[in-house]
Structure formats: structure tokens, C-alpha cells
Design a protein around this motif. Sequence first.
Motif, short mmCIF file in Angstrom:
data_model
loop_
_atom_site.label_atom_id
_atom_site.label_comp_id
_atom_site.label_asym_id
_atom_site.label_seq_id
_atom_site.Cartn_x
_atom_site.Cartn_y
_atom_site.Cartn_z
N ARG B 32 8.35 -1.63 3.85
CA ARG B 32 6.91 -1.82 4.02
C ARG B 32 6.44 -1.07 5.26
NH1 ARG B 32 9.85 -6.01 5.27
NH2 ARG B 32 9.81 -6.82 3.16
N GLU B 33 5.14 -0.96 5.38
CA GLU B 33 4.57 -0.24 6.52
C GLU B 33 3.62 -1.19 7.24
OE1 GLU B 33 4.95 3.32 7.13
OE2 GLU B 33 3.94 2.85 9.01
N LYS B 138 8.94 -3.34 15.20
CA LYS B 138 8.31 -2.68 14.05
C LYS B 138 9.37 -2.33 13.00
CE LYS B 138 5.70 1.59 13.10
NZ LYS B 138 5.06 1.25 11.86
N GLU B 139 10.48 -1.79 13.50
CA GLU B 139 11.55 -1.40 12.59
C GLU B 139 12.06 -2.61 11.79
OE1 GLU B 139 15.86 0.46 13.41
OE2 GLU B 139 14.28 1.28 14.67
N PHE B 140 12.22 -3.75 12.49
CA PHE B 140 12.78 -4.92 11.81
C PHE B 140 11.76 -5.70 10.99
CE2 PHE B 140 16.38 -4.13 14.52
CZ PHE B 140 17.41 -4.32 13.61
N ILE B 141 10.49 -5.43 11.18
CA ILE B 141 9.50 -6.03 10.27
C ILE B 141 9.40 -5.18 9.01
CG2 ILE B 141 7.03 -6.53 10.00
CD1 ILE B 141 6.99 -7.15 13.04
N LYS B 184 -3.95 -11.31 -3.28
CA LYS B 184 -3.13 -10.10 -3.17
C LYS B 184 -1.65 -10.37 -3.47
CE LYS B 184 -5.82 -7.87 0.49
NZ LYS B 184 -5.82 -7.57 1.93
N GLY B 185 -1.27 -11.65 -3.45
CA GLY B 185 0.16 -11.96 -3.62
C GLY B 185 0.97 -11.53 -2.41
N GLU B 186 0.36 -11.60 -1.23
CA GLU B 186 1.02 -11.14 -0.01
C GLU B 186 1.03 -12.23 1.06
OE1 GLU B 186 -1.06 -7.65 1.20
OE2 GLU B 186 -0.14 -6.40 -0.34
N VAL B 187 1.91 -12.05 2.03
CA VAL B 187 1.93 -12.95 3.18
C VAL B 187 1.13 -12.29 4.31
CG1 VAL B 187 3.41 -14.07 4.90
CG2 VAL B 187 4.16 -13.88 2.53
N ASP B 199 -7.34 -11.66 15.94
CA ASP B 199 -8.71 -11.29 15.58
C ASP B 199 -8.77 -10.53 14.26
OD1 ASP B 199 -7.50 -9.09 16.51
OD2 ASP B 199 -8.83 -8.74 18.22
N LYS B 200 -7.64 -10.25 13.66
CA LYS B 200 -7.63 -9.68 12.31
C LYS B 200 -6.43 -10.22 11.54
CE LYS B 200 -5.95 -5.55 11.44
NZ LYS B 200 -5.44 -4.17 11.43
N ARG B 201 -6.55 -10.22 10.22
CA ARG B 201 -5.45 -10.69 9.38
C ARG B 201 -4.49 -9.51 9.14
NH1 ARG B 201 -6.55 -15.15 6.14
NH2 ARG B 201 -5.72 -14.18 4.27
N ILE B 202 -3.21 -9.77 9.35
CA ILE B 202 -2.23 -8.69 9.25
C ILE B 202 -1.28 -8.97 8.08
CG2 ILE B 202 -0.34 -7.50 10.42
CD1 ILE B 202 -1.76 -8.31 13.07
N SER B 203 -1.37 -8.14 7.06
CA SER B 203 -0.50 -8.33 5.90
C SER B 203 0.88 -7.75 6.19
CB SER B 203 -1.12 -7.66 4.68
OG SER B 203 -0.19 -7.69 3.62
N VAL B 204 1.91 -8.50 5.81
CA VAL B 204 3.28 -7.97 5.94
C VAL B 204 3.91 -7.77 4.56
CG1 VAL B 204 3.77 -8.77 8.28
CG2 VAL B 204 4.16 -10.31 6.37
N GLY B 205 3.07 -7.78 3.54
CA GLY B 205 3.55 -7.41 2.21
C GLY B 205 3.93 -8.55 1.30
N LYS B 206 4.46 -8.15 0.15
CA LYS B 206 4.81 -9.12 -0.89
C LYS B 206 6.24 -9.61 -0.70
CE LYS B 206 2.01 -6.63 -4.30
NZ LYS B 206 0.87 -7.53 -4.36
#
Lengths: 144, 257
Positions: B32-33, B138-141, B184-187, B199-206
Motif C-alpha cells: 500500500r501507499e 512508513k516502510e512498515f506501514i 470503501k471497505g478500508e481501515v 485533522d484528517k482521516r488517513i486510510s491505510v487500505g483494505k
Amino acid sequence: MQNTSNSARNYAGEPLPELKIFPNRLLKADTTEALLSGIYSIPQVRQINVHGETLPAKVKSGPHTGIPVNHPERRVIRYGDQEILLTMMVGAIFVELKDYDSVDEALEGIKKVCDELLPFGYTLDVGRYSKFRPSLNDHLKSRC
Amino acid sequence: MAYKRQFYPGTTVPAVNRRRYLDPSQNLKKLREVAMDDVVRILGHRQPGEEYKSIHPPLEEANEPDCPIRQLVTPLEGAKKGDRVRYVQFTDSVYFAPISPYQRAWMYLSRYRGIDTGTLSGRQIIEMRERDLEVIAKEFIENETFDPALTGIRGATVHGHACRLDENGLMFDAWQRYEWDAKKGEVVYVKDQVALPLDKRISVGKPDSMENLKKRTTIFRADGVDMRDDKEVTMYGLRIHKLRTLAGFQPFAMKGE
């Protein structure tokens, strides 16, 4: 443990049968509300106690101690004519029955409710899982 | 004959995964990015774009003593600049999370330098110079050791790794740092690692399916791959146990072993 009754713990004084519902997932407040409503509509039920993972109202450690958590699953739920503040994600429900003769009938009714509301699976056992008369601790904490 | 480094015994899926995670020559898959600014927000040590705070002058200006070790070890970027030491902590669910804390420690120490790591039953902390920490976080997320549902980024109150999952399949978090986005089916992360609302929602993917997670995990479980089913792993454990019992911290003192 959270007693679903708003009053002090209601001990029967004798070991009445208890049903333990153990869902495979921690329940959301919506599911808990529906499940308790379903169980309470069964006439053989005397009392329900729920166990689960506590949802604190405030952050209790770290650099932001004291700020509100605002967990969406910590909210007031309503069932029958009662309402309680649910402070946990429910993981086990203990249903105390009124007498021994009603076990089979109650089991059937509760199984039907659970099959409908817990599609991810659960286990249902009959036994006695909690105390049925006040302990010294209850006297000390003025809970009886 | 030159010694060839070995990583982990065994032929079962968790054993092979352990070996792969530990081997620094194996690149971990990126799944993921997540933007660097979002990683910085989740870590919560500084605002995106804010200067790094320092605890000592840059090494170039520090008049370092003439020391062979200093000449031998190349400092990390953060050390060169005098960054603070900050942390990130991952929590891994027992329900087939891609990796577990103990293997995280092995993996970190096998792959990186300049880190201090500590293992607890359900979580693994990394302490490191701030700018280097952000790169590793970042790498491990983004890589395959992270699953949005079964891995948590939690600085404190990490309780939940051994709890049943919730109805959406997410690991329990009393502080609700992340939530399930059903559309979205995401966390989505809504708080930083110490529960300050973002202050913003950060998606880390499905999240991955349980079927795939069982192929990615390093966790031996009776309802997955039982450790006793892997003879080599079992023998390796028993051997360590025997040597420790009979020879303490001098396993080389055992004759015939």
C-alpha cells in the motif's frame, strides 16, 4: 461485568441455571442492543449479565491523558423498558433463568435469537458461572 | 569454509515466512501507499513540515574526539543532524497477524541499524532518531508485515492483541484510533498513536482475507499450523531448551552437542 439491571445486583440466593453466550466476535452496541432485546423478550429469563472489553470515557495514560475517547460503541442502549450506558464491547452474555424446568424452552428461544444476530458464530453453554448470593466483598462495597 | 548465515529452521508456512522476514537480502513486498505527511501525523511527534527538533549540534560542528569506533561507524542521517530519539509501536493481533512482536525484534535487528527495540507480549516498540524513524515507520506501514485490521499503531494502551476481533474483523482498540469505513471497505486512522484526534482521516487500505493472512503469518497456532507439526522447528526449540538447562549461558561447553 455489567449488570443489565439498573438496580443493585439481584442475587437469587440459590444456584439457578445460567446460559453463557460466547460470540466469536466482540459485539457492537447495535448488536448488543438487539441481542438483549431478543433475550429479554423470552419469559423464562430472570437476569442478564454481560462481560466484555472496557471502553474508557477518557484517555487514562500517555501525553494526552484526560481527553475524551468518544468511542462510538460506548453509548446508551435500550432494551425492553430499560436503558443502560454500555461501557464495553460485549464478549460474553450470562443469562440467568427463573427455574430449572425452563432450561430447554429458554435455550431454544435464545438459540433462535443468536442464530439471527450472530452470523459469525458463537457457543452456547448451560451451567452456573457467577455467584448467586452476596459475598463479603459485596457487603463491603454496599452492593447488597 | 566461510560461515553462511542462517535465519530460522523449518518447512511450514510460518517458518518459511519467519526466515524470509529475517533475511535482509529479501525485499519485503510493498502492499500500500501512505503519504509521508500522513505517517508523520499518525506518529504524532511533530507536525508535517515542521523542523526536526535536535538534542545536540550536528556532528560536523561537534568537534568529535579522535575515536576509532566513530571512524568505523557511519552515523545515521538523524544522528548526523542531532535529531531527538522518537518511537513508533506496532501491536499485532494473535489472530494471524502477518508478524508477531518477537519476530519483529529479530527482523528489525537483522535488517536495520541505529534502532533500539523492545518486545512485549503484544507490541513492539522501535526507538530511533526521528527522521530515520519516520522512514522506517512508513516502510512498515506499507509493506507486507502490516495488515490494516490486525496490526495497530499504538503508542500507549495497546490492549487488544489477544482479544477477539470485532464484528468488522478489526483488532480491539479501547481508544478507537482507527475505524472501519464500510463504504470503501478500508481501515481509516482518525487518531494518532497516542489518541489525539487527527485533522484528517488517513486510510491505510483494505484488510486482507483470513485465508491469505494464514499464508502470510509467522504465527504458529493450533487452528492454523501447529508448531509441533514442524519437526525441525520443534527440535530447534528443544535443543535450545536442553542446552540452556544443562549449560546455562555456555552451550559450547556441552560435549557431544
